[in-house]
Write an enzyme that holds these catalytic residues in place. Structure first.
Site, PDB file in Angstrom:
ATOM      1  N   SER A 103       0.814  -1.206   0.000  1.00  0.00           N
ATOM      2  CA  SER A 103       0.000   0.000   0.000  1.00  0.00           C
ATOM      3  C   SER A 103       0.856   1.268   0.000  1.00  0.00           C
ATOM      4  O   SER A 103       1.607   1.519  -0.921  1.00  0.00           O
ATOM      5  CB  SER A 103      -0.957  -0.048   1.191  1.00  0.00           C
ATOM      6  N   ASP A 244      -1.049   1.270  -4.083  1.00  0.00           N
ATOM      7  CA  ASP A 244      -1.934   0.283  -4.704  1.00  0.00           C
ATOM      8  C   ASP A 244      -3.285   0.876  -5.082  1.00  0.00           C
ATOM      9  O   ASP A 244      -4.204   0.155  -5.468  1.00  0.00           O
ATOM     10  CB  ASP A 244      -2.118  -0.931  -3.789  1.00  0.00           C
ATOM     11  N   ASP A 246      -5.826   2.141  -3.557  1.00  0.00           N
ATOM     12  CA  ASP A 246      -7.085   1.923  -2.853  1.00  0.00           C
ATOM     13  C   ASP A 246      -7.430   3.085  -1.929  1.00  0.00           C
ATOM     14  O   ASP A 246      -8.468   3.057  -1.263  1.00  0.00           O
ATOM     15  CB  ASP A 246      -7.076   0.605  -2.072  1.00  0.00           C
TER      16      ASP A 246
END
Length: 447
Positions: A103, A244, A246
């Protein structure tokens, strides 16, 4: 049973150090393969995506070996955002999805997170069962039943089309100049493509990954680069994704930051007015600002607090029948569109509001006044448990007593990094700073 491998968002750590070694990735793949092939039938499959970290190659190969050894067929997506794995796992009729990413963490770290056949992240119970299989002797498949691996070349394009489909029909981004910061991460190609195809004038940064520069001075954790670019080119808005993709942080035309709380406030108010905010409520973590709670209360919208981690937000949303939730850090979960946080979809919904209302980002991105909030982190070494130290416990108790009726205090161990997070909110900033300083000092002494 206490989880040893899994944290709040999968398994994570320094690449080539426990638990993020090739050997552990192989065992995790084999354990997850055995878990999802418990019925013994054939034709099981797994979808695997990754971000742009150098260690992704190693972990992708090891996971593939583990899954195929138990008879799972592997579909390799290559670099795609985490929400793409959530979307494509059920679309491709897979039994499990895997994202290889740490992440927003630096390139030296990596992680492995699992999605079930419905595209949602696995429950704590499922992760504990996989952990138990990792520690046990995993039964491999017979030689004739070993799985196959296939690279899916159009995974990114499938995701791009799904994302574009969330943008309101009849609207276009023509006339908007958008800075998109992809953090040199998984969305470095998909995000600019989506914005350009919807008509925006796109100024892209953080789109030159080299395996080492993910999140390095760019992205949602370092929005200064995008802010400078906005001012340089005279952009209308900035969208900062993490490694990533998100999570998202938005920037207005001046470069001012709007975090996840402000984004959720805008969406909740808009959806409530349209009658499409399910449960007339929002799920957010204990980290979300008190100002968000007050803003929602004034509009009759209830805020459900959850533990930190977008997975727990989604679990609460599903249990309560909600369709909007997220985290202050920028995970915005809209289950009408995706199964997990999707920074690009959230950014598009914000752009749609700009187009629909004709208002600048600066008006839309700042719905409420935040209550002063201070967050400080203290790093600790493996094997240490600073929160168990008597002096730390005493400092926390003293801080809570000082903030009674004036604010709130949240102390927690990070689920993704070896950090103790000390957060306080209070209208009296001097008091807030003093309380945090005292607790941080006690924690630092303990480590």
């Amino acid at each position: 049973m206490t989880r040893k491998l899994f944290g709040t968002d999968g398994v994570r750590g320094r690449a080539n150090s426990h638990p993020m070694t090739a050997e552990m990735a192989l065992r995790l793949g084999a354990a997850a393969g055995r878990y999802f092939r418990r019925d013994g039938s054939r034709a099981h499959r797994v979808v695997i995506g990754k971000d742009t970290r150098l260690s992704g190659y190693m972990l992708e190969n090891a996971l593939t070996a583990g899954f195929t050894s138990t008879g799972m067929n592997v579909l390799l997506l290559g670099p795609v955002p985490t929400p793409a794995v959530g979307l494509l796992t059920p679309s491709m009729r897979a039994d499990v999805g895997v994202m290889i990413s740490a992440s927003h963490n630096p390139a030296e770290d990596n992680g492995i997170k699992f999605f079930g056949p419905d595209g949602f992240k696995l429950s704590d119970e499922a992760e504990m069962e996989i952990e138990a299989l990792v520690e046990a002797e995993i039964q491999p498949a017979q030689a004739r039943d070993i799985g196959r691996a296939k690279r899916i070349d159009d995974g990114r394009f499938r995701y791009v089309e799904r994302v574009k489909g969330t943008f309101p029909h009849g609207l276009t981004l023509e006339g908007l100049k958008v800075v998109i910061d992809c953090a040199n991460g998984a969305a470095y190609r998909a995000a600019p493509e989506v914005l350009w195809e919807l008509g925006a004038e796109v100024v892209a940064i953080g789109v030159s990954p080299d395996g080492y520069n993910i999140n390095a001075g760019v992205g949602s954790t370092a929005p200064e680069a995008a802010a400078a670019k906005i001012r340089e080119v005279g952009a209308d808005v900035g969208i900062c994704l993490d490694g990533d993709a998100d999570r998202v942080i938005l920037l207005d035309e001046t470069g001012a930051v709007a975090d996840g709380d402000q984004i959720m406030a805008l969406f909740a108010n808009r959806w409530a007015e349209e009658g499409r905010l399910k449960g007339h409520a929002l799920a957010a973590t204990v980290m979300s600002n008190l100002g968000l709670e007050r803003y929602l209360d004034a509009r009759g919208v209830r805020l459900h607090r959850t533990p930190v981690g977008d997975r727990y937000v989604v679990e609460a949303m599903r249990a309560l029948g909600l369709n909007l939730g997220g985290e202050q850090s920028g995970h915005i979960v809209m289950t009408d569109y995706a199964t997990t946080g999707d920074g690009l979809i959230a950014g598009l919904q914000f752009l749609a509001e700009m187009v629909r209302t004709g208002q600048p980002a600066s008006l839309l991105a700042h719905s409420f006044e935040t209550v002063p909030q201070l967050l400080r982190n203290v790093r600790f070494a493996a094997g240490q448990a600073p929160l168990d130290a008597p002096a730390v416990k005493a400092a926390i108790a003293a801080g809570e007593a000082k903030l009674v009726g004036q604010g709130r205090l949240l102390i927690r161990k990070s689920g993704t990094e070896p950090l103790i997070r000390v957060m306080a909110e209070a209208e009296d900033e001097a008091l807030m700073v003093a309380v945090v300083d005292e607790i941080v000092g006690a924690v630092e002494a303990a480590v």
